[in-house]
Write a protein that holds these residues in place. Structure first.
Motif, PDB file in Angstrom:
ATOM      1  N   TYR A 167       0.811  -1.213   0.000  1.00 37.27           N
ATOM      2  CA  TYR A 167       0.000   0.000   0.000  1.00 37.27           C
ATOM      3  C   TYR A 167       0.853   1.275   0.000  1.00 37.27           C
ATOM      4  N   GLU A 168       2.152   1.110  -0.100  1.00 41.60           N
ATOM      5  CA  GLU A 168       3.017   2.281  -0.176  1.00 41.60           C
ATOM      6  C   GLU A 168       2.746   3.071  -1.458  1.00 41.60           C
ATOM      7  N   ARG A 169       2.960   4.353  -1.384  1.00 41.64           N
ATOM      8  CA  ARG A 169       2.844   5.233  -2.533  1.00 41.64           C
ATOM      9  C   ARG A 169       3.753   6.425  -2.273  1.00 41.64           C
ATOM     10  N   GLU A 170       3.826   7.329  -3.188  1.00 46.39           N
ATOM     11  CA  GLU A 170       4.668   8.499  -2.988  1.00 46.39           C
ATOM     12  C   GLU A 170       4.226   9.250  -1.737  1.00 46.39           C
ATOM     13  N   GLY A 171       5.132   9.396  -0.804  1.00 37.64           N
ATOM     14  CA  GLY A 171       4.838  10.105   0.424  1.00 37.64           C
ATOM     15  C   GLY A 171       4.343   9.230   1.559  1.00 37.64           C
ATOM     16  N   LEU A 172       4.051   7.955   1.288  1.00 37.93           N
ATOM     17  CA  LEU A 172       3.553   7.028   2.303  1.00 37.93           C
ATOM     18  C   LEU A 172       4.417   5.777   2.298  1.00 37.93           C
ATOM     19  N   SER A 173       5.010   5.460   3.441  1.00 38.59           N
ATOM     20  CA  SER A 173       5.900   4.299   3.530  1.00 38.59           C
ATOM     21  C   SER A 173       5.690   3.585   4.861  1.00 38.59           C
ATOM     22  N   PHE A 174       6.235   2.358   4.947  1.00 43.16           N
ATOM     23  CA  PHE A 174       6.114   1.548   6.153  1.00 43.16           C
ATOM     24  C   PHE A 174       7.472   0.929   6.465  1.00 43.16           C
ATOM     25  N   ALA A 175       7.803   0.875   7.756  1.00 40.51           N
ATOM     26  CA  ALA A 175       9.105   0.356   8.157  1.00 40.51           C
ATOM     27  C   ALA A 175       8.984  -0.359   9.493  1.00 40.51           C
ATOM     28  N   ARG A 176       9.895  -1.289   9.710  1.00 39.42           N
ATOM     29  CA  ARG A 176       9.931  -2.020  10.974  1.00 39.42           C
ATOM     30  C   ARG A 176      10.741  -1.236  11.994  1.00 39.42           C
ATOM     31  N   GLY A 177      10.209  -1.134  13.204  1.00 38.49           N
ATOM     32  CA  GLY A 177      10.942  -0.446  14.258  1.00 38.49           C
ATOM     33  C   GLY A 177      10.042  -0.130  15.438  1.00 38.49           C
ATOM     34  N   GLY A 178      10.609   0.619  16.383  1.00 35.99           N
ATOM     35  CA  GLY A 178       9.884   0.976  17.590  1.00 35.99           C
ATOM     36  C   GLY A 178      10.160   2.400  18.001  1.00 35.99           C
ATOM     37  N   PHE A 179      10.382   2.599  19.288  1.00 40.69           N
ATOM     38  CA  PHE A 179      10.539   3.948  19.815  1.00 40.69           C
ATOM     39  C   PHE A 179      11.788   4.662  19.302  1.00 40.69           C
ATOM     40  N   GLU A 180      12.700   3.915  18.713  1.00 39.29           N
ATOM     41  CA  GLU A 180      13.891   4.562  18.158  1.00 39.29           C
ATOM     42  C   GLU A 180      13.586   5.323  16.872  1.00 39.29           C
ATOM     43  N   LEU A 181      12.417   5.085  16.280  1.00 36.41           N
ATOM     44  CA  LEU A 181      11.947   5.770  15.076  1.00 36.41           C
ATOM     45  C   LEU A 181      12.947   5.639  13.924  1.00 36.41           C
ATOM     46  N   PRO A 182      12.916   4.514  13.209  1.00 38.62           N
ATOM     47  CA  PRO A 182      13.890   4.255  12.139  1.00 38.62           C
ATOM     48  C   PRO A 182      13.551   4.995  10.853  1.00 38.62           C
ATOM     49  N   VAL A 183      13.680   6.309  10.881  1.00 37.80           N
ATOM     50  CA  VAL A 183      13.398   7.129   9.709  1.00 37.80           C
ATOM     51  C   VAL A 183      14.623   7.971   9.387  1.00 37.80           C
ATOM     52  N   ALA A 184      14.641   8.530   8.174  1.00 39.79           N
ATOM     53  CA  ALA A 184      15.839   9.178   7.661  1.00 39.79           C
ATOM     54  C   ALA A 184      16.177  10.491   8.354  1.00 39.79           C
ATOM     55  N   ARG A 185      15.192  11.151   8.941  1.00 43.19           N
ATOM     56  CA  ARG A 185      15.429  12.441   9.592  1.00 43.19           C
ATOM     57  C   ARG A 185      14.437  12.594  10.735  1.00 43.19           C
ATOM     58  N   PRO A 186      14.713  13.484  11.675  1.00 47.21           N
ATOM     59  CA  PRO A 186      13.788  13.653  12.799  1.00 47.21           C
ATOM     60  C   PRO A 186      12.405  14.081  12.310  1.00 47.21           C
ATOM     61  N   PRO A 187      11.369  13.375  12.730  1.00 47.02           N
ATOM     62  CA  PRO A 187      10.024  13.735  12.279  1.00 47.02           C
ATOM     63  C   PRO A 187       9.533  15.020  12.943  1.00 47.02           C
ATOM     64  N   LEU A 188       8.663  15.716  12.246  1.00 47.17           N
ATOM     65  CA  LEU A 188       8.064  16.921  12.804  1.00 47.17           C
ATOM     66  C   LEU A 188       6.909  16.557  13.722  1.00 47.17           C
ATOM     67  N   LEU A 189       6.306  15.406  13.473  1.00 44.10           N
ATOM     68  CA  LEU A 189       5.177  14.976  14.303  1.00 44.10           C
ATOM     69  C   LEU A 189       5.179  13.455  14.397  1.00 44.10           C
ATOM     70  N   VAL A 190       4.894  12.960  15.575  1.00 45.18           N
ATOM     71  CA  VAL A 190       4.733  11.519  15.807  1.00 45.18           C
ATOM     72  C   VAL A 190       3.355  11.294  16.404  1.00 45.18           C
ATOM     73  N   ARG A 191       2.579  10.408  15.786  1.00 46.89           N
ATOM     74  CA  ARG A 191       1.321   9.972  16.381  1.00 46.89           C
ATOM     75  C   ARG A 191       1.533   8.568  16.925  1.00 46.89           C
ATOM     76  N   ALA A 192       1.269   8.378  18.216  1.00 48.31           N
ATOM     77  CA  ALA A 192       1.430   7.067  18.847  1.00 48.31           C
ATOM     78  C   ALA A 192       0.166   6.770  19.637  1.00 48.31           C
ATOM     79  N   PHE A 193      -0.694   5.916  19.108  1.00 49.63           N
ATOM     80  CA  PHE A 193      -1.964   5.622  19.764  1.00 49.63           C
ATOM     81  C   PHE A 193      -2.032   4.160  20.149  1.00 49.63           C
ATOM     82  N   ASN A 194      -2.455   3.929  21.397  1.00 49.75           N
ATOM     83  CA  ASN A 194      -2.693   2.575  21.898  1.00 49.75           C
ATOM     84  C   ASN A 194      -1.422   1.725  21.903  1.00 49.75           C
ATOM     85  N   VAL A 195      -0.273   2.377  22.111  1.00 49.79           N
ATOM     86  CA  VAL A 195       0.979   1.626  22.138  1.00 49.79           C
ATOM     87  C   VAL A 195       1.603   1.561  23.534  1.00 49.79           C
ATOM     88  N   LEU A 196       1.162   2.392  24.466  1.00 48.22           N
ATOM     89  CA  LEU A 196       1.781   2.409  25.796  1.00 48.22           C
ATOM     90  C   LEU A 196       0.912   1.752  26.867  1.00 48.22           C
TER      91      LEU A 196
END
Length: 268
Positions: A84-113
């Motif tokens: 279901y990936e498309r331009e601007g939408l991606s999925f990756a394996r990881g957790g609280f370390e946030l395995p993304v290329a740069r610091p995100p401007l916003l993180v939504r974390a629901f029902n994970v704690l």
């Protein structure tokens, strides 16, 4: 790994709030042209990609260049989302370390704690705050299975900023019914002597006082109760997070210090 239960529109209330409150932040980060687009992470999206895709769609309406990355610790869930990936939408394996290329401007974390203890939840809040962009925000909360009751906190790099209660008008008996959706950092603090307990008790009283307005609908009762509550509590009354425009949607926002736990390093 969380249970992963999710469904269409489960997080619609928080998405609507994020788009309104932080849409300007996302748009400002999209300038100047030529720089990296604003990045949003949906942490722990669950067994289905659907709520991440909905977040992407809703944020694209307020910022056409925003990128959304869904992050899940379960490799099977990531593999299921990849088609279901498309331009601007991606999925990756990881957790609280946030395995993304740069610091995100916003993180939504629901029902994970929900599965963590209170101290662990504070630690994970600190971990996420340390990984966002300097002017970024974390929106962390919980909601009911179908999203009719939800509570979330907004955190900046400096710490918790606000707490928001949201509900479908037919989805609760009294405002304190939302207590079961408090963030993990507060849910065990709903006891006498704690600010969050006093707030919910006062909100129930305001709700009862405004019962005569029920004949005009639960929305009018909610708006009136919010206004009454604002006489004694620092309920946000100005846009974009407060006032009748937000109350009529079944929302109510407070500054975090109003309900911060007492007698700990995290509260008063």
């Amino acid at each position: 790994m969380t249970r992963g239960t999710t469904g269409h529109n489960r997080l619609r209330r928080s998405d609507r709030w994020i788009a309104t409150v932080y849409g300007p932040l996302l748009r400002s980060a999209a300038l100047p042209a030529g720089g990296p687009p604003p990045l949003v992470v949906d942490l722990g999206y669950g067994a289905s990609h659907v709520t991440t895709h909905e977040l992407f769609t809703r944020l694209r309406r307020v910022c056409r260049t925003v990128e959304v990355a869904g992050v899940e610790i379960d490799p099977a869930r990531v593999a299921a989302a990849k088609p279901y990936e498309r331009e601007g939408l991606s999925f990756a394996r990881g957790g609280f370390e946030l395995p993304v290329a740069r610091p995100p401007l916003l993180v939504r974390a629901f029902n994970v704690l929900r599965q963590y203890g209170e101290d662990e939840a504070w630690e994970h809040w600190a971990t996420l705050r340390a990984r966002i962009a300097p002017d970024g925000v974390v929106v962390e909360g919980t909601c009911s299975e179908v999203g009719h009751r939800a509570v979330w906190a907004a955190l900046g790099a400096e710490g918790p900023r606000t707490i928001t209660f949201a509900a479908r008008f037919t989805g609760f008996e009294r405002p304190s019914s939302l207590a079961e959706r408090l963030p993990k950092t507060l849910i065990h603090r709903n006891v006498p002597g704690e600010p969050v307990h006093a707030f919910l008790a006062d909100w129930d009283r305001a709700w009862a006082t405004c019962a005569p307005l029920a004949g005009f609908g639960a929305r009018q009762r909610w708006i009136a109760a919010a206004g009454l509550l604002a006489r004694d509590w620092p309920v946000t009354t100005a846009p974009p997070t407060g006032g009748p425009a937000r109350w009529r949607l079944g929302e109510l926002t407070l500054p975090w210090p109003a309900v911060a736990p007492r007698g700990t390093a995290h509260g008063g």
